[in-house]
Design a protein around this motif. Structure first.
Motif, PDB file in Angstrom:
ATOM      1  N   CYS A  93       0.823  -1.212   0.000  1.00  0.00           N
ATOM      2  CA  CYS A  93       0.000   0.000   0.000  1.00  0.00           C
ATOM      3  C   CYS A  93       0.856   1.260   0.000  1.00  0.00           C
ATOM      4  N   LEU A  94       1.880   1.289   0.840  1.00  0.00           N
ATOM      5  CA  LEU A  94       2.726   2.483   0.904  1.00  0.00           C
ATOM      6  C   LEU A  94       3.533   2.662  -0.379  1.00  0.00           C
ATOM      7  N   TYR A  95       3.927   1.553  -0.996  1.00  0.00           N
ATOM      8  CA  TYR A  95       4.637   1.641  -2.268  1.00  0.00           C
ATOM      9  C   TYR A  95       3.742   2.248  -3.343  1.00  0.00           C
ATOM     10  N   GLU A  96       2.491   1.777  -3.413  1.00  0.00           N
ATOM     11  CA  GLU A  96       1.584   2.319  -4.414  1.00  0.00           C
ATOM     12  C   GLU A  96       1.209   3.768  -4.111  1.00  0.00           C
ATOM     13  N   ALA A  97       1.156   4.114  -2.837  1.00  0.00           N
ATOM     14  CA  ALA A  97       0.938   5.525  -2.501  1.00  0.00           C
ATOM     15  C   ALA A  97       2.047   6.377  -3.098  1.00  0.00           C
ATOM     16  N   GLY A  98       3.284   5.884  -2.986  1.00  0.00           N
ATOM     17  CA  GLY A  98       4.406   6.610  -3.551  1.00  0.00           C
ATOM     18  C   GLY A  98       4.353   6.692  -5.064  1.00  0.00           C
ATOM     19  N   MET A  99       3.948   5.604  -5.731  1.00  0.00           N
ATOM     20  CA  MET A  99       3.854   5.609  -7.190  1.00  0.00           C
ATOM     21  C   MET A  99       2.854   6.644  -7.681  1.00  0.00           C
ATOM     22  N   VAL A 100       1.668   6.641  -7.071  1.00  0.00           N
ATOM     23  CA  VAL A 100       0.623   7.562  -7.504  1.00  0.00           C
ATOM     24  C   VAL A 100       1.000   9.002  -7.172  1.00  0.00           C
ATOM     25  N   LEU A 101       1.509   9.219  -5.963  1.00  0.00           N
ATOM     26  CA  LEU A 101       1.879  10.567  -5.557  1.00  0.00           C
ATOM     27  C   LEU A 101       3.016  11.100  -6.419  1.00  0.00           C
TER      28      LEU A 101
ATOM     29  N   LEU B 180      -1.750  10.795 -16.140  1.00  0.00           N
ATOM     30  CA  LEU B 180      -2.255  12.102 -15.708  1.00  0.00           C
ATOM     31  C   LEU B 180      -2.176  13.164 -16.801  1.00  0.00           C
ATOM     32  N   PRO B 181      -1.018  13.406 -17.423  1.00  0.00           N
ATOM     33  CA  PRO B 181      -0.998  14.445 -18.454  1.00  0.00           C
ATOM     34  C   PRO B 181      -1.855  14.106 -19.676  1.00  0.00           C
ATOM     35  N   SER B 182      -2.067  12.817 -19.931  1.00  0.00           N
ATOM     36  CA  SER B 182      -2.904  12.433 -21.070  1.00  0.00           C
ATOM     37  C   SER B 182      -4.393  12.547 -20.755  1.00  0.00           C
ATOM     38  N   GLY B 183      -4.734  12.786 -19.489  1.00  0.00           N
ATOM     39  CA  GLY B 183      -6.125  12.946 -19.104  1.00  0.00           C
ATOM     40  C   GLY B 183      -6.865  11.653 -18.841  1.00  0.00           C
ATOM     41  N   ARG B 184      -6.166  10.530 -18.862  1.00  0.00           N
ATOM     42  CA  ARG B 184      -6.836   9.244 -18.638  1.00  0.00           C
ATOM     43  C   ARG B 184      -7.164   9.018 -17.168  1.00  0.00           C
ATOM     44  N   VAL B 185      -6.435   9.681 -16.275  1.00  0.00           N
ATOM     45  CA  VAL B 185      -6.724   9.650 -14.844  1.00  0.00           C
ATOM     46  C   VAL B 185      -6.743  11.090 -14.345  1.00  0.00           C
ATOM     47  N   ARG B 186      -7.764  11.443 -13.590  1.00  0.00           N
ATOM     48  CA  ARG B 186      -7.874  12.809 -13.081  1.00  0.00           C
ATOM     49  C   ARG B 186      -6.928  13.015 -11.896  1.00  0.00           C
ATOM     50  N   PRO B 187      -6.288  14.183 -11.795  1.00  0.00           N
ATOM     51  CA  PRO B 187      -5.385  14.457 -10.668  1.00  0.00           C
ATOM     52  C   PRO B 187      -6.045  14.277  -9.308  1.00  0.00           C
ATOM     53  N   THR B 188      -7.307  14.700  -9.188  1.00  0.00           N
ATOM     54  CA  THR B 188      -8.003  14.550  -7.905  1.00  0.00           C
ATOM     55  C   THR B 188      -8.132  13.080  -7.515  1.00  0.00           C
ATOM     56  N   ALA B 189      -8.447  12.244  -8.497  1.00  0.00           N
ATOM     57  CA  ALA B 189      -8.574  10.807  -8.232  1.00  0.00           C
ATOM     58  C   ALA B 189      -7.229  10.218  -7.813  1.00  0.00           C
ATOM     59  N   ALA B 190      -6.158  10.673  -8.458  1.00  0.00           N
ATOM     60  CA  ALA B 190      -4.831  10.157  -8.121  1.00  0.00           C
ATOM     61  C   ALA B 190      -4.427  10.556  -6.707  1.00  0.00           C
ATOM     62  N   PHE B 191      -4.657  11.807  -6.343  1.00  0.00           N
ATOM     63  CA  PHE B 191      -4.283  12.264  -5.005  1.00  0.00           C
ATOM     64  C   PHE B 191      -5.113  11.541  -3.937  1.00  0.00           C
ATOM     65  N   THR B 192      -6.401  11.355  -4.214  1.00  0.00           N
ATOM     66  CA  THR B 192      -7.259  10.630  -3.272  1.00  0.00           C
ATOM     67  C   THR B 192      -6.766   9.202  -3.093  1.00  0.00           C
ATOM     68  N   ALA B 193      -6.344   8.570  -4.193  1.00  0.00           N
ATOM     69  CA  ALA B 193      -5.828   7.200  -4.116  1.00  0.00           C
ATOM     70  C   ALA B 193      -4.552   7.151  -3.286  1.00  0.00           C
ATOM     71  N   ALA B 194      -3.673   8.141  -3.445  1.00  0.00           N
ATOM     72  CA  ALA B 194      -2.435   8.173  -2.664  1.00  0.00           C
ATOM     73  C   ALA B 194      -2.745   8.268  -1.167  1.00  0.00           C
ATOM     74  N   CYS B 195      -3.712   9.106  -0.817  1.00  0.00           N
ATOM     75  CA  CYS B 195      -4.100   9.223   0.603  1.00  0.00           C
ATOM     76  C   CYS B 195      -4.697   7.922   1.122  1.00  0.00           C
ATOM     77  N   ALA B 196      -5.531   7.277   0.295  1.00  0.00           N
ATOM     78  CA  ALA B 196      -6.172   6.029   0.719  1.00  0.00           C
ATOM     79  C   ALA B 196      -5.145   4.917   0.894  1.00  0.00           C
ATOM     80  N   PHE B 197      -4.202   4.826  -0.035  1.00  0.00           N
ATOM     81  CA  PHE B 197      -3.151   3.810   0.076  1.00  0.00           C
ATOM     82  C   PHE B 197      -2.312   4.030   1.335  1.00  0.00           C
ATOM     83  N   THR B 198      -2.014   5.279   1.633  1.00  0.00           N
ATOM     84  CA  THR B 198      -1.224   5.572   2.835  1.00  0.00           C
ATOM     85  C   THR B 198      -1.967   5.169   4.101  1.00  0.00           C
ATOM     86  N   ALA B 199      -3.238   5.532   4.168  1.00  0.00           N
ATOM     87  CA  ALA B 199      -4.036   5.175   5.345  1.00  0.00           C
ATOM     88  C   ALA B 199      -4.134   3.657   5.501  1.00  0.00           C
ATOM     89  N   ALA B 200      -4.335   2.962   4.379  1.00  0.00           N
ATOM     90  CA  ALA B 200      -4.432   1.500   4.436  1.00  0.00           C
ATOM     91  C   ALA B 200      -3.104   0.881   4.867  1.00  0.00           C
TER      92      ALA B 200
END
Length: 329
Positions: free
Chosen positions: A55-63, A81-101
């Protein structure tokens, strides 16, 4: 229906690229090597440590991609992210969720594990948001890998100090690969690749050497005497194993050619191949550390270490196959 299915596949692929899924196979060996450093048999707490590490590794990848989205728009516009396939807000939320988990799973492994996981999470966030583009960046990444190994030791055996030598070796490898990765997107110099090649040679020699025989602190009896499994003396029951040498050779051969090519021609494509090889080489290095830890233990402990090393090494071909479909860098 076909359009919806195609859209779902595209989203899954975008997240797979963002998470760098092939690199995920380099993570479980950290906790297993930490447990092996104390000749402790992996148990339920080790599994919690592995889950926390993932989880912490994936938090780092996304962040990492979230923080670099502006730079990637110019240098690697195909990234999610720059191609628009994943929204920045979704990525940041995922990083926070991975860290908490990750922190929650470390807590399930016990207080010693959480004591290591907390600074590991802080190091991950500090690297991605502050330190990555500074001279301290590679050292922060190396520290994160070392802490990840210590997390496995703390979770399995309740303490991490005896695992410091193994953590230092793994951190040294990570330092070399991270330093080399800093010239992935531009024409670089041969220095970083040559340094990584030399580091691989030195680590290969170190990990195949047998550590001093003896038993971990948790096998010390109240009278102060060291005892092996079954009450035997640790020194007298030592068993040699060829596994550390085999794993060390696998580690060296994984990186030697890509590093040499990148040193002869430090172009972005060859450097990226070298970095990818360096990331994948983490797995045989972990296997070598695990096998080395059991090389002078009792027959039972040696067998456990060898089996764990083989299990870890088996992740390498899976990562290599998956890396052909999803970029590891």
């Amino acid at each position: 229906m076909d359009g919806a299915s195609e859209g779902n596949r595209a989203r899954v692929r975008a997240w797979a690229e963002l998470l760098r899924l092939p690199a995920l196979f380099t993570v479980p060996g950290d906790a297993l090597a930490g447990a092996a450093a104390l000749t402790a048999r992996p148990d339920r707490r080790t599994l919690f440590a592995i889950g926390s590490s993932l989880c912490l590794y994936e938090a780092g990848m996304v962040l990492n991609d979230w923080a670099d989205r502006a730079d990637d728009a110019a240098e690697r516009p195909h990234r999610p992210l720059p191609s628009g396939r994943v929204r920045p807000t979704a990525a940041f939320t995922a990083a926070c969720a991975f860290t908490a988990a990750g922190l929650a799973l470390a807590g399930r492994a016990g207080r010693p594990a959480l004591t290591v996981a907390a600074p590991l999470a802080a190091t991950v966030w500090s690297y991605d948001l502050v330190l990555k583009h500074t001279p301290a960046g590679p050292f922060a990444m190396a520290a994160a890998r070392g802490l990840d190994l210590l997390l496995g030791a703390a979770a399995t055996a309740g303490r991490a100090r005896p695992a410091l030598p193994s953590a230092a070796l793994l951190a040294t490898h990570t330092l070399a690969v991270t330093t080399l990765s800093r010239q992935e997107t531009r024409q670089g110099t041969p220095t970083a690749a040559l340094a990584a090649l030399a580091t691989t040679g030195a680590l290969s020699w170190l990990v195949q050497r047998r550590p001093s025989p003896g038993l971990p602190p948790h096998r010390r009896s109240p009278d102060g005497q060291l005892h092996g499994h079954g009450g035997q003396s640790g020194r007298g029951s030592a068993h040699r194993s060829p596994a550390p040498l085999t794993a060390a050779l696998a580690y060296a051969t994984t990186t030697a050619r890509p590093y040499l090519h990148a040193s002869l021609n430090p172009s972005p494509p060859l450097t990226q191949q070298a970095v990818g090889a360096g990331i994948r080489a983490t797995i045989p290095l972990q296997a070598a550390l695990i096998a080395r830890s059991g090389a002078t233990a009792t027959a039972t402990a040696t067998a456990t270490a060898t089996a764990t090393a083989l299990l870890t090494a088996a992740l390498a071909p899976v990562a290599r196959i998956l890396a052909k479909r999803v970029s590891i860098t």
